[in-house]
Design a protein around this motif. Structure first.
Motif, PDB file in Angstrom:
ATOM      1  N   LEU A 116      67.905  99.262  10.908  1.00  0.00           N
ATOM      2  CA  LEU A 116      68.044  98.626   9.605  1.00  0.00           C
ATOM      3  C   LEU A 116      67.643  97.168   9.727  1.00  0.00           C
ATOM      4  O   LEU A 116      67.991  96.514  10.714  1.00  0.00           O
ATOM      5  CB  LEU A 116      69.502  98.741   9.140  1.00  0.00           C
ATOM      6  CG  LEU A 116      69.769  98.645   7.639  1.00  0.00           C
ATOM      7  CD1 LEU A 116      69.171  99.857   6.935  1.00  0.00           C
ATOM      8  CD2 LEU A 116      71.260  98.577   7.382  1.00  0.00           C
ATOM      9  N   GLY A 117      66.923  96.667   8.750  1.00  0.00           N
ATOM     10  CA  GLY A 117      66.595  95.248   8.654  1.00  0.00           C
ATOM     11  C   GLY A 117      67.324  94.682   7.456  1.00  0.00           C
ATOM     12  O   GLY A 117      67.343  95.304   6.385  1.00  0.00           O
ATOM     13  N   VAL A 118      67.924  93.500   7.619  1.00  0.00           N
ATOM     14  CA  VAL A 118      68.726  92.913   6.548  1.00  0.00           C
ATOM     15  C   VAL A 118      68.351  91.445   6.374  1.00  0.00           C
ATOM     16  O   VAL A 118      68.323  90.681   7.344  1.00  0.00           O
ATOM     17  CB  VAL A 118      70.242  93.035   6.866  1.00  0.00           C
ATOM     18  CG1 VAL A 118      71.083  92.405   5.762  1.00  0.00           C
ATOM     19  CG2 VAL A 118      70.641  94.492   7.072  1.00  0.00           C
ATOM     20  N   ASP A 119      68.059  91.058   5.135  1.00  0.00           N
ATOM     21  CA  ASP A 119      67.785  89.670   4.777  1.00  0.00           C
ATOM     22  C   ASP A 119      68.918  89.202   3.875  1.00  0.00           C
ATOM     23  O   ASP A 119      69.015  89.612   2.718  1.00  0.00           O
ATOM     24  CB  ASP A 119      66.442  89.552   4.059  1.00  0.00           C
ATOM     25  CG  ASP A 119      66.130  88.126   3.661  1.00  0.00           C
ATOM     26  OD1 ASP A 119      66.159  87.241   4.537  1.00  0.00           O
ATOM     27  OD2 ASP A 119      65.871  87.880   2.459  1.00  0.00           O
ATOM     28  N   VAL A 120      69.800  88.364   4.424  1.00  0.00           N
ATOM     29  CA  VAL A 120      70.985  87.919   3.700  1.00  0.00           C
ATOM     30  C   VAL A 120      70.635  86.756   2.781  1.00  0.00           C
ATOM     31  O   VAL A 120      70.134  85.727   3.228  1.00  0.00           O
ATOM     32  CB  VAL A 120      72.100  87.483   4.688  1.00  0.00           C
ATOM     33  CG1 VAL A 120      73.321  86.988   3.925  1.00  0.00           C
ATOM     34  CG2 VAL A 120      72.471  88.627   5.611  1.00  0.00           C
ATOM     35  N   GLY A 121      70.917  86.944   1.509  1.00  0.00           N
ATOM     36  CA  GLY A 121      70.739  85.883   0.527  1.00  0.00           C
ATOM     37  C   GLY A 121      72.055  85.597  -0.165  1.00  0.00           C
ATOM     38  O   GLY A 121      73.032  86.334   0.011  1.00  0.00           O
ATOM     39  N   THR A 122      72.088  84.553  -0.964  1.00  0.00           N
ATOM     40  CA  THR A 122      73.328  84.201  -1.652  1.00  0.00           C
ATOM     41  C   THR A 122      73.557  85.054  -2.896  1.00  0.00           C
ATOM     42  O   THR A 122      74.688  85.209  -3.356  1.00  0.00           O
ATOM     43  CB  THR A 122      73.334  82.713  -2.054  1.00  0.00           C
ATOM     44  OG1 THR A 122      72.175  82.455  -2.845  1.00  0.00           O
ATOM     45  CG2 THR A 122      73.342  81.820  -0.830  1.00  0.00           C
ATOM     46  N   VAL A 123      72.468  85.633  -3.447  1.00  0.00           N
ATOM     47  CA  VAL A 123      72.567  86.455  -4.649  1.00  0.00           C
ATOM     48  C   VAL A 123      72.334  87.927  -4.327  1.00  0.00           C
ATOM     49  O   VAL A 123      73.059  88.797  -4.797  1.00  0.00           O
ATOM     50  CB  VAL A 123      71.561  85.981  -5.721  1.00  0.00           C
ATOM     51  CG1 VAL A 123      71.588  86.884  -6.942  1.00  0.00           C
ATOM     52  CG2 VAL A 123      71.839  84.541  -6.113  1.00  0.00           C
TER      53      VAL A 123
END
Length: 155
Positions: A7-14
């Motif tokens: 799994l690839g995850v790009d954490v954003g604030t929204v």
């Protein structure tokens, strides 16, 4: 290289962009976006809902460093997100330097004919795909999981 989905995850604030590999870890594909919730636990649950019970071998989380390679507020948020996620899964969570991921994702969207307004809803998903593609490339060349563990980040 160990078979199994990554799994690839790009954490954003929204939003949190999510991508997944095929079982043989050859291709990375956008899976969707999870809406960021009030708590880290709820946000992580939203990400895991997208995996639909897949048996994951590793999760790669983007680590947003500034161009000098230093930590920022976003870095700390990603580390806390990853630590929370690590407590919810039975596979390693690894952190991948994502300094130029958004630039690559934006270029890929532009190349596909999407402008920034049309691409806003999927940019996080594309960024997660770029993070995962980078990790897969490192895995193929080294034979080991890419990136750093939570313990490595403490050093």
């Amino acid at each position: 290289m160990l078979s199994g989905r990554r799994l690839g995850v790009d954490v954003g604030t929204v939003r949190v962009g999510v991508a997944i590999s095929d079982f043989h870890a050859i291709l990375a594909s956008g899976l969707g976006n999870a809406v960021r919730k009030e708590s880290l636990e709820d946000s992580c649950k939203e990400v895991l809902k997208l995996t639909d019970g897949e048996d994951l071998v590793v999760i790669y989380l983007g680590l947003p460093l500034n161009m000098a390679g230093n930590h920022t507020a976003s870095t700390q948020d990603a580390i806390q997100f990853g630590a929370t996620l690590q407590n919810m899964v039975n596979c390693p969570v690894r952190f991948i330097d994502e300094r130029l991921t958004t630039v690559s994702a934006t270029a890929a969207l532009r190349a596909s004919g999407k402008n920034s307004k049309n691409g806003r809803k999927i940019i996080d998903q594309v960024a997660a795909t770029v993070i995962l593609e980078n990790a897969l490339q490192i895995e193929r060349s080294t034979g080991e999981y890419a990136g750093k563990s939570l313990e490595d980040l403490d050093d």
